[in-house]
Write a protein that holds these residues in place. Sequence first.
Motif, PDB file in Angstrom:
ATOM      1  N   ALA A  75      39.430  41.057  35.361  1.00 30.37           N
ATOM      2  CA  ALA A  75      40.779  40.598  35.708  1.00 30.37           C
ATOM      3  C   ALA A  75      40.977  40.428  37.218  1.00 30.37           C
ATOM      4  CB  ALA A  75      41.808  41.593  35.172  1.00 30.37           C
ATOM      5  N   ARG A  76      39.995  40.786  38.006  1.00 35.22           N
ATOM      6  CA  ARG A  76      40.177  40.777  39.462  1.00 35.22           C
ATOM      7  C   ARG A  76      40.333  39.351  39.992  1.00 35.22           C
ATOM      8  NH1 ARG A  76      36.225  43.526  44.092  1.00 35.22           N
ATOM      9  NH2 ARG A  76      37.371  42.650  45.877  1.00 35.22           N
ATOM     10  N   LYS A  77      41.251  39.154  40.947  1.00 37.84           N
ATOM     11  CA  LYS A  77      41.516  37.837  41.527  1.00 37.84           C
ATOM     12  C   LYS A  77      41.611  37.887  43.051  1.00 37.84           C
ATOM     13  CE  LYS A  77      43.946  36.127  37.435  1.00 37.84           C
ATOM     14  NZ  LYS A  77      45.201  35.516  36.908  1.00 37.84           N
ATOM     15  N   ASP A  78      40.908  38.849  43.660  1.00 35.75           N
ATOM     16  CA  ASP A  78      40.990  38.982  45.108  1.00 35.75           C
ATOM     17  C   ASP A  78      39.617  39.193  45.745  1.00 35.75           C
ATOM     18  OD1 ASP A  78      40.481  41.525  44.180  1.00 35.75           O
ATOM     19  OD2 ASP A  78      41.981  42.507  45.459  1.00 35.75           O
ATOM     20  N   TYR A  79      38.608  38.515  45.220  1.00 36.89           N
ATOM     21  CA  TYR A  79      37.272  38.644  45.795  1.00 36.89           C
ATOM     22  C   TYR A  79      37.220  37.942  47.155  1.00 36.89           C
ATOM     23  CZ  TYR A  79      35.339  40.406  41.414  1.00 36.89           C
ATOM     24  OH  TYR A  79      35.058  41.165  40.304  1.00 36.89           O
ATOM     25  N   GLY A  80      36.716  38.648  48.151  1.00 34.31           N
ATOM     26  CA  GLY A  80      36.586  38.051  49.464  1.00 34.31           C
ATOM     27  C   GLY A  80      35.380  37.152  49.597  1.00 34.31           C
ATOM     28  N   ALA A  81      34.335  37.394  48.784  1.00 33.91           N
ATOM     29  CA  ALA A  81      33.116  36.591  48.852  1.00 33.91           C
ATOM     30  C   ALA A  81      32.457  36.555  47.482  1.00 33.91           C
ATOM     31  CB  ALA A  81      32.157  37.160  49.891  1.00 33.91           C
ATOM     32  N   ILE A  82      32.212  35.357  46.998  1.00 35.56           N
ATOM     33  CA  ILE A  82      31.563  35.137  45.708  1.00 35.56           C
ATOM     34  C   ILE A  82      30.306  34.315  45.949  1.00 35.56           C
ATOM     35  CG2 ILE A  82      31.765  34.087  43.420  1.00 35.56           C
ATOM     36  CD1 ILE A  82      34.806  34.435  43.641  1.00 35.56           C
ATOM     37  N   MET A  83      29.192  34.723  45.345  1.00 35.63           N
ATOM     38  CA  MET A  83      27.955  33.957  45.440  1.00 35.63           C
ATOM     39  C   MET A  83      27.563  33.505  44.042  1.00 35.63           C
ATOM     40  SD  MET A  83      24.369  34.853  47.361  1.00 35.63           S
ATOM     41  CE  MET A  83      25.230  34.829  48.941  1.00 35.63           C
ATOM     42  N   ASP A  84      27.463  32.180  43.869  1.00 34.38           N
ATOM     43  CA  ASP A  84      27.161  31.620  42.552  1.00 34.38           C
ATOM     44  C   ASP A  84      25.711  31.173  42.483  1.00 34.38           C
ATOM     45  OD1 ASP A  84      28.009  30.563  39.891  1.00 34.38           O
ATOM     46  OD2 ASP A  84      27.271  28.706  40.805  1.00 34.38           O
ATOM     47  N   VAL A  85      24.991  31.656  41.474  1.00 34.11           N
ATOM     48  CA  VAL A  85      23.624  31.203  41.212  1.00 34.11           C
ATOM     49  C   VAL A  85      23.489  30.720  39.770  1.00 34.11           C
ATOM     50  CG1 VAL A  85      22.522  32.589  42.990  1.00 34.11           C
ATOM     51  CG2 VAL A  85      22.896  33.594  40.752  1.00 34.11           C
ATOM     52  N   SER A  86      24.613  30.350  39.171  1.00 31.72           N
ATOM     53  CA  SER A  86      24.611  29.944  37.769  1.00 31.72           C
ATOM     54  C   SER A  86      24.073  28.540  37.570  1.00 31.72           C
ATOM     55  CB  SER A  86      26.037  30.018  37.206  1.00 31.72           C
ATOM     56  OG  SER A  86      26.853  29.001  37.784  1.00 31.72           O
ATOM     57  N   GLY A  87      24.194  27.680  38.583  1.00 26.77           N
ATOM     58  CA  GLY A  87      23.828  26.278  38.406  1.00 26.77           C
ATOM     59  C   GLY A  87      24.835  25.486  37.604  1.00 26.77           C
ATOM     60  N   ASP A  88      25.981  26.082  37.293  1.00 25.36           N
ATOM     61  CA  ASP A  88      27.018  25.439  36.490  1.00 25.36           C
ATOM     62  C   ASP A  88      27.894  24.567  37.394  1.00 25.36           C
ATOM     63  OD1 ASP A  88      29.114  24.721  34.856  1.00 25.36           O
ATOM     64  OD2 ASP A  88      29.658  26.769  34.278  1.00 25.36           O
TER      65      ASP A  88
END
Length: 313
Positions: free
Chosen positions: A197-210
């Motif tokens: 439910a969190r909506k306050d991430y300061g940094a997200i790293m995506d490696v999904s390829g989506d």
Amino acid sequence: MFTSAIVLDQPHDIGLRDVVLTPAGPADVTVDVAWSGISTGTEKLFFDGTMPPFPGMGYPLVPGYESVGQVVEAGPDSGFSAGETVFVPGANCYQGARGLFGATAARVVLPGARAIRVADALGQDAVLLSLAATAYHALTLRDATPPELIVGFGVLGRLIARIAIALGHPAPRVWERNPARRDTAEAVEVVDGADDARKDYGAIMDVSGDATILDTLVARLARGGTITLAGFYAAPLSFSFPPAFMREARLLIAAEFTPADLTAVTGLVDSGRLSLGGLISHRADAGDAPNAYATAFGDPHCTKMILDWRRNG
């Protein structure tokens, strides 16, 4: 000189073939490969025929940038000696086949400047150095912020988590949709993104390829937060501007690793701060390449497939 190599003649047509090696020069090393990794990113796109065009691309090609083996011949200007164990991040040494990226063969020739010395004790785990360098590169981009959330928990996602911790950053949370990849002994919390439910991430790293994921990630950012795209995306990416505008979102894109990144992660491994163990899930003889690639690309339980070349020289 001939060698056996994995050759992708055209999309969906892959197998073990004999190819001619280009002669080694005085600055080159000739390496007998013991193990090669199969990439479920770039190699799958080449296999499917969905890789976006880029200079030098074409078929037939020898894939791979994740091999480890022993130097059997060393040119006088190569900086190596016969008998040393090296990591091979790619080779372009074939007549009649493109070296994209060229390391998946029983024997390769490459400049000594490209080979990386590795400890014999590292064994087959050394094939993971390219992925580790990719993870390190994404984590150390200029203006990068340590990820609080990693999206995707294949081997690259796991290495990003391990290296982040090795560099002294707090352990990130991980999203993974595949239940088979959420059962892990890694020192991070792994959840289905739908359960977070969190909506306050300061940094997200995506490696999904989506390529459709950006709107989902923007909705989870804190104001001024950063999304780093560390995977490879064959389809165009897009996002809705107003939510990103309201959050003043920042977007970073990590390109391929550099020689300096390889040197850095090799140092982390040699110092004991980074382990590459426990990440290889499947192994196959290089002669069984078609089945090995099918498993690597299609089995959700396969996090990393490696090929054994020791009987295919």
